[in-house]
Design a protein around this motif. Sequence first.
Motif, PDB file in Angstrom:
ATOM      1  N   PHE A   1       0.836  -1.204   0.000  1.00  0.00           N
ATOM      2  CA  PHE A   1       0.000   0.000   0.000  1.00  0.00           C
ATOM      3  C   PHE A   1       0.870   1.253   0.000  1.00  0.00           C
ATOM      4  N   ASP A   2       0.238   2.397  -0.238  1.00  0.00           N
ATOM      5  CA  ASP A   2       0.965   3.641  -0.511  1.00  0.00           C
ATOM      6  C   ASP A   2       1.533   4.287   0.746  1.00  0.00           C
ATOM      7  N   SER A   3       2.563   5.104   0.522  1.00  0.00           N
ATOM      8  CA  SER A   3       3.185   5.809   1.640  1.00  0.00           C
ATOM      9  C   SER A   3       3.669   7.184   1.204  1.00  0.00           C
ATOM     10  N   VAL A   4       3.825   8.050   2.208  1.00  0.00           N
ATOM     11  CA  VAL A   4       4.464   9.349   2.029  1.00  0.00           C
ATOM     12  C   VAL A   4       5.658   9.367   2.969  1.00  0.00           C
ATOM     13  N   TRP A   5       6.826   9.601   2.417  1.00  0.00           N
ATOM     14  CA  TRP A   5       8.052   9.646   3.214  1.00  0.00           C
ATOM     15  C   TRP A   5       8.249  11.054   3.759  1.00  0.00           C
ATOM     16  N   TYR A   6       8.193  11.175   5.083  1.00  0.00           N
ATOM     17  CA  TYR A   6       8.417  12.462   5.758  1.00  0.00           C
ATOM     18  C   TYR A   6       9.917  12.609   5.984  1.00  0.00           C
ATOM     19  N   ASN A   7      10.606  13.140   5.006  1.00  0.00           N
ATOM     20  CA  ASN A   7      12.072  13.176   5.034  1.00  0.00           C
ATOM     21  C   ASN A   7      12.576  14.531   5.547  1.00  0.00           C
TER      22      ASN A   7
END
Length: 235
Positions: free
Chosen positions: A195-201
């Motif tokens: 499933f999808d993700s957003v990388w908080y970099n």
Amino acid sequence: MKYKQIIFDVDDTLIDFAATEDYALHSLFNKNRWQLTPELQRQYHAYNQGLWRQLEQGEITYEELSEKTFHDFIKENFDLEIDGLKAMEEYRSYFGEAHKLLPGVEDTLKFAKKQGYKLTVLSNGEKFMQRHRLELAGIKDYFDLIVTSEEAHYSKPDEHAFDYFFSRTEISPDQTIFFGDGLQSDILGAEKYGFDSVWYNHRHRKNTLNLHPLFEVENYPQFVKLMQNDFEKKY
């Protein structure tokens, strides 16, 4: 809406891990009269990250990590034989009191809630400690579900941690997106589970694992913008 549920990590995603670790480490060392220099603190940080990577890769257990962390580090640097579990218990008591939020967290949670997202947590950590810190930070009530690796008996990125999480929520993975800072735990875990993700970099790290988060952001206002655009990619 493209997604119905957002999963958040806790440490270094919601709560500032660097500030938490700094407070807990100084408190522990001061109490035991061990001298903590900036260089020794940098060494500890790298050493601790290495242990957590071993845990995430299934090379050591949570219990082994708890026993080894301070026992081995203090032995190596001070040539002292200590009770590792006792030192870890003391450290975690300090760690559990630190709850500095990263910039923009609460405004983002308010916005997401208003948009109708179900907000949840999946954290590699202890059940009481993580809930307690979220409560102290004033954001616990934004979340409909809080799951920790202690309850799941597995740590991210292990798929069993996600199995346990999704057994507790009625929303499926394809209606869920993960927001987290951990490349090895959060982004790899979501990708392996499909499933999808957003990388908080926000620490400006390199994507050394060649993973494919749907988006990468450096701050919470950028994440809000993604929600406003319903996570649509613009080519």
